[in-house]
Design a protein around this motif. Structure first.
Motif, PDB file in Angstrom:
ATOM      1  N   CYS A 198      -7.287   4.230   2.742  1.00 44.90           N
ATOM      2  CA  CYS A 198      -5.877   4.566   2.486  1.00 44.90           C
ATOM      3  C   CYS A 198      -5.755   5.409   1.221  1.00 44.90           C
ATOM      4  N   GLU A 215      -3.606  14.006   1.428  1.00 44.43           N
ATOM      5  CA  GLU A 215      -2.262  14.493   1.751  1.00 44.43           C
ATOM      6  C   GLU A 215      -1.443  14.882   0.518  1.00 44.43           C
ATOM      7  N   CYS A 256       0.839  -1.190   0.000  1.00 45.15           N
ATOM      8  CA  CYS A 256       0.000   0.000   0.000  1.00 45.15           C
ATOM      9  C   CYS A 256       0.878   1.246   0.000  1.00 45.15           C
ATOM     10  N   GLN A 257       0.575   2.175  -0.880  1.00 44.13           N
ATOM     11  CA  GLN A 257       1.324   3.422  -0.987  1.00 44.13           C
ATOM     12  C   GLN A 257       1.182   4.267   0.272  1.00 44.13           C
ATOM     13  N   TYR A 258       0.066   4.117   0.999  1.00 40.46           N
ATOM     14  CA  TYR A 258      -0.196   4.960   2.166  1.00 40.46           C
ATOM     15  C   TYR A 258       0.325   4.353   3.472  1.00 40.46           C
ATOM     16  N   CYS A 259      -0.007   3.099   3.742  1.00 41.99           N
ATOM     17  CA  CYS A 259       0.345   2.507   5.041  1.00 41.99           C
ATOM     18  C   CYS A 259       1.455   1.462   4.946  1.00 41.99           C
ATOM     19  N   ASN A 316      -7.178   8.939   2.042  1.00 38.60           N
ATOM     20  CA  ASN A 316      -6.262   9.666   2.928  1.00 38.60           C
ATOM     21  C   ASN A 316      -4.980  10.060   2.199  1.00 38.60           C
ATOM     22  N   TYR A 317      -4.474   9.163   1.361  1.00 44.92           N
ATOM     23  CA  TYR A 317      -3.276   9.471   0.578  1.00 44.92           C
ATOM     24  C   TYR A 317      -3.532  10.685  -0.316  1.00 44.92           C
ATOM     25  N   PHE A 321      -3.370   0.642  -3.158  1.00 44.08           N
ATOM     26  CA  PHE A 321      -3.715   0.740  -1.743  1.00 44.08           C
ATOM     27  C   PHE A 321      -4.420  -0.534  -1.276  1.00 44.08           C
ATOM     28  N   TYR A 377      -0.796   4.311  -8.180  1.00 41.12           N
ATOM     29  CA  TYR A 377      -0.575   4.124  -6.752  1.00 41.12           C
ATOM     30  C   TYR A 377      -1.606   3.118  -6.250  1.00 41.12           C
TER      31      TYR A 377
END
Length: 145
Positions: free
Chosen positions: A62, A69, A31-34, A65-66, A57, A55
């Motif tokens: 996720c 940001e 996952c790119q986020y977590c 949220n990614y 996830f 990307y």
């Protein structure tokens, strides 16, 4: 020879920047986020930028949220897996979402996506929970996280 080489580079240029989803390699992609390994075929998601960068996830939240940001990125596609067709990516902006405490998802939001509102409503009747569309879900997650 020069013409052949020019054609080769043009083909390479256009195929390298193709805007399309990439295959998710379950069990090996992170996952790119977590940074968790993506294993759940019902809840994975993907962003594809206008430049063709993908990307991946492990959960819908996720992805959202990614992007919150990294809102400076121009997104061509938001994709989510259809809960009833594991591994099949669908357009996240037209999907219907269910948050149900009876359906676990990888990051604990209990968030699932459905290709049709009718199927989501049927699943909601079976498992309880609340339905969301794309825009309301994004606002809800922005406030929650």
């Amino acid at each position: 020879m020069k013409l052949t080489l020019s054609i080769f580079f043009l083909v390479l240029l256009f195929t390298a920047c193709e805007v399309k989803p990439q295959k998710i390699n379950y069990g090996s992609d992170n996952c790119q986020y977590c940074n968790m390994t993506i294993v759940d075929r019902q809840h994975a998601s993907q962003i594809v930028t206008e430049k063709g960068r993908s990307y991946k996830f492990d959960a819908i939240e996720c992805m959202i949220n990614y992007h919150t940001e990294h809102s400076d990125q121009s997104v061509a596609m938001y994709l989510v897996n259809d809960f009833n067709t594991p591994g099949k990516l669908i357009d996240a902006t037209t999907a219907t979402y269910l948050i149900s405490p009876e359906i676990s998802s990888p990051m604990g939001a209990n968030l699932s996506a459905f290709n049709s509102k009718q199927v989501a409503q049927k699943t909601q009747a079976e498992y309880s929970g609340k339905l969301y569309d794309w825009e309301v879900l994004r606002l809800y997650l922005k406030e929650k996280y």
